[in-house]
Write a protein that holds these residues in place. Structure first.
Motif, PDB file in Angstrom:
ATOM      1  N   TYR A  59       0.772  -1.160  -0.055  1.00 41.30           N
ATOM      2  CA  TYR A  59      -0.291   0.140  -0.032  1.00 41.30           C
ATOM      3  C   TYR A  59       0.882   1.363   0.016  1.00 41.30           C
ATOM      4  O   TYR A  59       0.602   2.291  -0.578  1.00 41.30           O
ATOM      5  N   PHE A  60       2.039   1.313   0.569  1.00 47.07           N
ATOM      6  CA  PHE A  60       2.956   2.340   0.520  1.00 47.07           C
ATOM      7  C   PHE A  60       3.506   2.621  -0.890  1.00 47.07           C
ATOM      8  O   PHE A  60       3.353   3.686  -1.313  1.00 47.07           O
ATOM      9  N   LEU A  61       3.630   1.541  -1.637  1.00 46.60           N
ATOM     10  CA  LEU A  61       4.213   1.545  -3.051  1.00 46.60           C
ATOM     11  C   LEU A  61       3.178   2.266  -3.897  1.00 46.60           C
ATOM     12  O   LEU A  61       3.290   3.118  -4.851  1.00 46.60           O
ATOM     13  N   ILE A  62       1.884   1.675  -3.559  1.00 45.43           N
ATOM     14  CA  ILE A  62       0.613   2.141  -4.504  1.00 45.43           C
ATOM     15  C   ILE A  62       0.395   3.537  -4.170  1.00 45.43           C
ATOM     16  O   ILE A  62       0.170   4.336  -5.165  1.00 45.43           O
ATOM     17  N   ASP A  63       0.395   4.222  -2.927  1.00 46.75           N
ATOM     18  CA  ASP A  63       0.279   5.417  -2.423  1.00 46.75           C
ATOM     19  C   ASP A  63       1.147   6.354  -3.083  1.00 46.75           C
ATOM     20  O   ASP A  63       0.983   7.226  -3.719  1.00 46.75           O
ATOM     21  N   GLN A  64       2.488   5.987  -3.257  1.00 45.63           N
ATOM     22  CA  GLN A  64       3.396   6.832  -3.785  1.00 45.63           C
ATOM     23  C   GLN A  64       3.493   6.869  -5.416  1.00 45.63           C
ATOM     24  O   GLN A  64       3.565   7.912  -6.087  1.00 45.63           O
ATOM     25  N   LEU A  65       3.018   5.852  -5.905  1.00 47.17           N
ATOM     26  CA  LEU A  65       2.603   5.696  -7.451  1.00 47.17           C
ATOM     27  C   LEU A  65       1.351   6.533  -7.881  1.00 47.17           C
ATOM     28  O   LEU A  65       1.775   7.192  -8.853  1.00 47.17           O
ATOM     29  N   LEU A  66       0.265   6.558  -7.046  1.00 41.14           N
ATOM     30  CA  LEU A  66      -0.612   7.420  -7.339  1.00 41.14           C
ATOM     31  C   LEU A  66      -0.386   8.767  -7.254  1.00 41.14           C
ATOM     32  O   LEU A  66      -0.597   9.763  -8.098  1.00 41.14           O
ATOM     33  N   HIS A  67       0.580   9.238  -6.179  1.00 38.22           N
ATOM     34  CA  HIS A  67       1.210  10.662  -6.018  1.00 38.22           C
ATOM     35  C   HIS A  67       2.075  10.950  -7.387  1.00 38.22           C
ATOM     36  O   HIS A  67       1.794  12.129  -8.249  1.00 38.22           O
ATOM     37  N   LEU A  68       2.695   9.912  -8.056  1.00 37.78           N
ATOM     38  CA  LEU A  68       3.634  10.427  -9.043  1.00 37.78           C
ATOM     39  C   LEU A  68       2.770  10.391 -10.388  1.00 37.78           C
ATOM     40  O   LEU A  68       3.079  11.022 -11.164  1.00 37.78           O
ATOM     41  N   LEU A  69       1.827   9.672 -10.501  1.00 40.09           N
ATOM     42  CA  LEU A  69       0.896   9.369 -11.630  1.00 40.09           C
ATOM     43  C   LEU A  69       0.245  11.003 -11.814  1.00 40.09           C
ATOM     44  O   LEU A  69       0.064  11.559 -12.777  1.00 40.09           O
ATOM     45  N   VAL A  70      -0.217  11.649 -10.431  1.00 43.72           N
ATOM     46  CA  VAL A  70      -0.877  13.041 -10.534  1.00 43.72           C
ATOM     47  C   VAL A  70       0.166  13.927 -11.192  1.00 43.72           C
ATOM     48  O   VAL A  70      -0.043  14.854 -11.923  1.00 43.72           O
TER      49      VAL A  70
END
Length: 233
Positions: free
Chosen positions: A87-98
């Motif tokens: 979930y940490f990686l998913i969270d960071q990936l979502l921020h990076l995608l934005v």
């Protein structure tokens, strides 16, 4: 005028500063306890957006608002999930995608994307590099696992040993592949020596476990080196 790459780098820097350095652990704990009722959640979102706004330039107020809203929503969503690596990686990936989306709509034109893809599509070196890095992760690990299975099956607690070795091996092969591509062969020797000191200093280890670790390590290093040399051909 700020270049597109500089703009994106500064935006990522703003994210790293606010998400990992300027955010106290107590704020994170408060968010996990109260979720969207946490005042610290919204305060963190405001600080993140302000930092991004300063880094991007004051004329880019719309991306700052987008970051404020999405960052708050993503962190709020994450507060309902378990505090795990996934979930940490998913969270960071979502921020990076934005951030990547903001960068794309401000600086990048569709024709530029098509032109870049066409150049990549005919660039054989780039495809060889992609194949090399993909191979030294899971495929190479599975191959090594098959070859070392006869030793692993005889070791007590082999499952936990294999799981730890999986991630160590992937990191090791990626690092070695990079060293080979940049002709830093002496650095490979230092990496192998460091790993040997850490991994082979255990007293009273089963002989079969030592054989398993040595064979697995040699195969891992060998595959990474061979892959790197083949990629450079």
């Amino acid at each position: 005028m700020m270049t597109a790459s500089t703009w994106l780098i500064k935006l990522i820097l703003a994210h790293l500063l606010t998400d990992f350095i300027l955010q106290p652990k107590s704020w994170v704990d408060d968010r996990y306890a109260k979720h969207f009722a946490s005042v610290k959640l919204y305060l963190h979102g405001v600080i993140t957006a302000l930092m991004a706004w300063v880094m991007m330039g004051l004329q880019y107020w719309l991306p700052a608002i987008i970051i404020l809203v999405t960052h708050t929503l993503i962190d709020g969503w994450k507060s309902y999930r378990e505090n795990t690596v996934a979930y940490f990686l998913i969270d960071q990936l979502l921020h990076l995608l934005v951030m990547a989306g903001c960068w794309y709509f401000i600086f990048i034109k569709w024709n530029d994307v098509q032109m870049t893809w066409q150049q990549l599509d005919t660039h054989i070196t780039a495809w060889k590099m992609i194949i090399a890095f993909v191979f030294v992760t899971a495929p190479a690990g599975i191959l090594i696992g098959q070859f070392t299975k006869q030793w692993r099956d005889k070791i007590t607690g082999a499952e936990s040993l294999a799981n730890a070795g999986k991630w160590i091996g992937i990191a090791e092969r990626i690092i070695i592949l990079i060293f080979v591509l940049y002709n830093q062969f002496s650095a490979i020797g230092l990496l192998v020596a460091a790993k040997g000191i850490i991994r082979f200093n255990e007293k009273d280890r089963q002989e079969i476990k030592t054989e398993y670790l040595v064979i697995g390590t040699l195969m891992s290093i060998g595959l990474a080196v061979i892959t790197g040399l083949l990629t450079k051909l």
